[in-house]
Scaffold this active site. Structure first.
Site, PDB file in Angstrom:
ATOM      1  N   SER A 131     -41.131 -31.499 -13.856  1.00 45.31           N
ATOM      2  CA  SER A 131     -40.548 -30.718 -12.769  1.00 45.31           C
ATOM      3  C   SER A 131     -41.099 -29.296 -12.739  1.00 45.31           C
ATOM      4  CB  SER A 131     -39.033 -30.671 -12.918  1.00 45.31           C
ATOM      5  OG  SER A 131     -38.450 -29.782 -11.980  1.00 45.31           O
ATOM      6  N   TYR A 154     -42.728 -27.387  -5.950  1.00 45.36           N
ATOM      7  CA  TYR A 154     -42.081 -26.764  -4.796  1.00 45.36           C
ATOM      8  C   TYR A 154     -43.022 -25.657  -4.322  1.00 45.36           C
ATOM      9  CZ  TYR A 154     -37.576 -28.833  -6.211  1.00 45.36           C
ATOM     10  OH  TYR A 154     -36.576 -29.695  -6.542  1.00 45.36           O
ATOM     11  N   THR A 180     -42.729 -32.042  -3.390  1.00 49.71           N
ATOM     12  CA  THR A 180     -41.389 -32.300  -2.865  1.00 49.71           C
ATOM     13  C   THR A 180     -41.254 -31.629  -1.504  1.00 49.71           C
ATOM     14  OG1 THR A 180     -40.395 -32.537  -5.056  1.00 49.71           O
ATOM     15  CG2 THR A 180     -38.927 -31.940  -3.249  1.00 49.71           C
ATOM     16  N   LYS A 252     -43.145 -36.510  -1.888  1.00 45.82           N
ATOM     17  CA  LYS A 252     -41.834 -36.982  -2.348  1.00 45.82           C
ATOM     18  C   LYS A 252     -40.737 -36.458  -1.414  1.00 45.82           C
ATOM     19  CE  LYS A 252     -38.783 -36.942  -6.413  1.00 45.82           C
ATOM     20  NZ  LYS A 252     -37.631 -36.192  -5.867  1.00 45.82           N
ATOM     21  N   HIS A 287     -33.741 -37.062  -2.979  1.00 49.25           N
ATOM     22  CA  HIS A 287     -33.530 -35.992  -3.951  1.00 49.25           C
ATOM     23  C   HIS A 287     -32.286 -36.263  -4.807  1.00 49.25           C
ATOM     24  CE1 HIS A 287     -35.205 -31.799  -4.584  1.00 49.25           C
ATOM     25  NE2 HIS A 287     -34.246 -31.841  -5.481  1.00 49.25           N
TER      26      HIS A 287
END
Length: 398
Positions: A131, A154, A180, A252, A287
């Site tokens: 992440s 992100y 994402t 994603k 999510h």
């Protein structure tokens, strides 16, 4: 972690919390029992952060319960004396179609954080998606083991932050980038607001970003996201991202066939313009039901996305997987592999690296048994005809 306590049976030790395992009926035998163990050992704020969803948490429940409404249609008299669960993801062979999803802040669950999770992934011969909001740095996880790693991204308002992190990931051997795309703003997670959830600083961002977000009226996470997230991110920015990395890019957060069509249009445009291969795959995900409540459970929209893709890129699945039968159902609906998030955190909180390995092995064992009992010697043998939805059962009655 587990250790023998003086005068006590085997105990779970975590940040001063001690849970005697004799309170449980033996060792955990499924993911749900690991969740209960994690609930006992984690501070409430952290458990709520990991386990909670957006607003009424309708989609959070549906992600799991929607699987229960899909029935398996087993085939008999098939040679299942040998079961092969292995598959490949972007050219990387893995032992089973189970990847570790990107989840934030593993050190809130265990002192070793994502380094322990990555070791478990390596031991289980699978892929970990690290992440963007990890407790450990890209470099720490890379040096901790030889697991195949992807990096989840992100995009912040300060685009140079994304560029630096992508370059660091590529330099440290990460094999793919997972963008994402469902977070222009942070979903309303009411448990975090009530708990005034305060997250530690992200080590990956040290020296890149300095924001002290005001959290007087809610969670530190919510305030931080408002200050940093780039709500202007759109389809044309995929081309920008492709220009700064050689890693394959997966998207994603796709939940509709319409967005698949737009994704593939962008892929085609970028491929023609740059003479490169486009986006390498799509991840069907809501999510973990942490963003927009009252969206469909991901298993309910998976087939729509698969049909829209039409085999042009692989489709991966994320959301609500708690059993090997769930994995089987997702593969039958067209997913190449599934990602698991919360189960990994539950295992990590309960038993560290060993707990994550147990979680993955449990799901592998359950999937192997489901394949054998359904007449599927390999994952390639799992087809849409092996499952039946509620709609299909009702239609058959007409």
């Amino acid at each position: 972690m587990l250790r023998r306590c003086s005068g006590y049976p085997v105990c779970v030790i975590f940040k001063g919390f001690q849970l005697s395992l004799d309170k449980m009926v033996g060792e955990p035998v499924n993911v749900n029992e690991f969740q209960e163990l994690a609930r006992e050992v984690l501070p409430k704020m952290y458990y709520d952060f990991y386990a909670g969803g957006a607003e009424d948490q309708y989609t959070l429940k549906e992600n799991v319960e929607a699987f229960h409404r899909i029935m398996i249609r087993p085939r008999i008299l098939v040679d299942v004396s040998r079961i092969d669960m292995s598959t490949t993801v972007l050219g990387n062979k893995i032992s089973a179609p189970i990847l570790i999803a990107p989840t934030a802040l593993h050190k809130l669950a265990h002192p070793e954080g994502e380094v322990a999770t990555a070791r478990a992934a390596a031991a289980c011969k699978t892929i970990m998606v690290l992440s963007f909001t990890s407790s450990c740095t890209v470099e720490e996880v890379a040096s901790g083991c030889n697991a195949v790693r992807f990096f989840q991204l992100y995009v912040y308002k300060k685009r140079d932050i994304a560029a630096v992190l992508v370059q660091r990931a590529e330099r440290n051997g990460y094999k793919a980038l997972v963008l994402t795309v469902d977070t222009p703003r942070l979903g309303r997670r009411e448990a975090d607001i009530k708990n005034k959830m305060v997250a530690p600083r992200l080590k990956n961002l040290e020296g890149l970003l300095s924001i002290e977000a005001d959290s007087d009226n809610g969670s530190n996470l919510e305030a931080y996201a408002k200050e940093t997230m780039d709500a202007s991110l759109c389809w044309k920015d995929i081309e920008w991202l492709k220009s700064i990395t050689n890693m394959p890019i997966l998207i994603k957060g796709v939940l509709t066939g319409e967005d698949v069509s737009l994704t593939l249009d962008v892929i085609l445009f970028a491929a023609i313009k740059a003479a490169e291969v486009g986006v390498a795959g799509i991840m069907v995900s809501n999510h973990g039901a942490r963003q927009l409540d009252y969206t469909d459970a991901t298993i309910n929209v998976l087939e729509e996305v698969v049909q829209a893709v039409g085999g042009r890129v692989p489709v991966f699945f994320d959301g609500g997987v708690r059993r090997g039968t769930d994995i089987f159902k997702a593969l039958a609906h067209g997913a190449q592999a599934v990602l698991i998030g919360r189960p990994v955190i539950f295992g990590l909180a309960a038993k560290g690296e060993y707990g994550v390995r147990q979680i993955i092995q449990m799901l592998k064992d359950e999937l192997e048994l489901t394949m054998a009992l359904s007449g599927c010697p390999s994952v390639k043998d799992i087809t849409r005809r092996h499952v039946r939805t509620v709609h299909e059962r009702l239609h058959a009655m007409l």
